[in-house]
Design a protein around this motif. Structure first.
Motif, PDB file in Angstrom:
ATOM      1  N   LYS A 191      27.320  28.394  35.185  1.00  0.00           N
ATOM      2  CA  LYS A 191      27.355  28.809  33.780  1.00  0.00           C
ATOM      3  C   LYS A 191      28.733  28.565  33.163  1.00  0.00           C
ATOM      4  O   LYS A 191      28.843  28.191  31.993  1.00  0.00           O
ATOM      5  N   GLN A 202      29.448  26.065  30.063  1.00  0.00           N
ATOM      6  CA  GLN A 202      30.101  26.499  28.833  1.00  0.00           C
ATOM      7  C   GLN A 202      31.227  25.551  28.441  1.00  0.00           C
ATOM      8  O   GLN A 202      31.399  25.216  27.268  1.00  0.00           O
ATOM      9  N   GLU A 205      31.555  23.396  25.029  1.00  0.00           N
ATOM     10  CA  GLU A 205      32.730  23.513  24.159  1.00  0.00           C
ATOM     11  C   GLU A 205      33.330  22.151  23.850  1.00  0.00           C
ATOM     12  O   GLU A 205      33.873  21.927  22.767  1.00  0.00           O
TER      13      GLU A 205
END
Length: 344
Positions: free
Chosen positions: A91, A95, A99
């Motif tokens: 995870k 992320q 981003e």
């Protein structure tokens, strides 16, 4: 009605807000509903779905165990420390990719031999889970919904046991009256008639007892088949009307949530917490509904059940109240306490 064998999605598109959850202590975020209904709910023809009350208890399954109809308790398989670390790392990397606005194609794969904690003997996964490479896939936090049989001498599931009698093959059930859907019926029915169904166990020692069922002196635990308590509420296409229905002082909206049972077997839900409304509420709708006891057992059954000890005495006690009408579910224990005091 459709059994609850998987996580039910919110009828609305949800958004995650980085504020403390009002539903789960220590959770640093909350999931709230937006005003947009999900495409899945619309595709499932939610307009023609049966609308039912979502209850705040613990989920149970009735199905055979060792050749007999049996009560199964909810037990989620959880990830091991190794599995938790792997999922957290995935995870985190996901992320970072998001981003940086880079495309990603790597999926997370669970290792069944290392990533999960041991489960009790006879544990089975919920039936509607997706299975990949022979492994029932867990949800987004690594939990795999499943079931364990409630065994006769289980201390962990003693309150489950108080709602069934395995020797007589009976279950203690709460349902709506067929003559007047505003009233409730408490009755004993064959466990076999519930096979394949899921129920909610509610009562004195379940989830803080939001419905005020029973008392410390007289604990009461009852099975409520999922989808058996009907509701009349605004259509979810009208978000404002549905929100106001929950938020009004009317008893109709004083429920934990709504579950829509669609004709194709799909389920959708809406919880008060999705709308940032409090639960429990001071006067839940269910607590104030009138109850009729419909428990006419053969004398041999009553005598046999009564000899099994306090945890099984509800059947004989309710049999003594057969035909009685109690003004509200939350007053049920008072009638039983009168019988107990008279016979002690």
């Amino acid at each position: 009605m459709n059994p609850v064998e998987q996580k039910i999605s919110c009828v609305y598109v949800t958004a995650v807000k980085e504020v403390s959850s009002s539903k789960r202590q220590y959770q640093p975020f909350k999931v709230s509903a937006t005003i947009d209904m999900t495409e899945k709910a619309q595709a499932d023809d939610i307009a023609s779905a049966k609308v039912t009350e979502k209850l705040d208890g613990t989920c149970c399954l009735i199905q055979e165990f060792q050749g007999l109809p049996w009560l199964w308790a909810r037990h989620d398989r959880k990830p091991s420390k190794v599995g938790e670390r792997r999922l957290a790392q995935y995870k985190k990397s996901l992320q970072k990719i998001k981003e940086n606005e880079k495309p990603y194609t790597v999926d997370f794969s669970w290792d069944a031999s290392k990533d999960f904690k041991e489960v009790p003997t006879h544990w089975i996964p919920a039936r509607r889970l997706e299975v990949k490479n022979g492994v029932a896939l867990p949800d987004s936090i690594g939990h795999t919904p499943g079931w364990v049989p409630v065994e006769l001498n289980s201390r962990q599931h003693c309150w489950h046991l108080s709602a069934v009698d395995y020797v007589s093959g009976l279950a203690l059930v709460l349902r709506e009256s067929e003559e007047d859907s505003s009233d409730l019926i408490i009755e004993s029915i064959p466990l076999s008639s519930l096979c394949g169904q899921t129920c909610e166990l509610i009562g004195t020692n379940i989830n803080g007892n939001p419905y005020n069922v029973g008392s410390k002196k007289c604990p009461i635990h009852i099975l409520v088949p999922h989808g058996s308590l009907s509701l009349s509420c605004p259509h979810p296409m009208n978000y404002d009307a549905l929100y106001n229905w929950f938020d009004s002082s009317s008893s109709e909206g004083q429920v934990e949530g709504i579950v829509w049972h669609c004709a194709n077997g799909e389920l959708h839900k809406l919880h008060r917490h999705h709308l940032n409304l409090n639960w429990p509420v001071p006067e839940p709708k269910l607590s104030n509904r009138k109850v009729r006891v419909q428990m006419e057992l053969p004398s041999s059954n009553v005598d046999g059940i009564a000899k099994k000890g306090e945890s099984q005495n509800l059947f004989s006690l309710f049999s003594s109240l057969n035909g009685h009408i109690i003004c509200s579910l939350q007053d049920l224990h008072k009638s039983i306490e009168i019988i107990n005091d008279a016979t002690s």
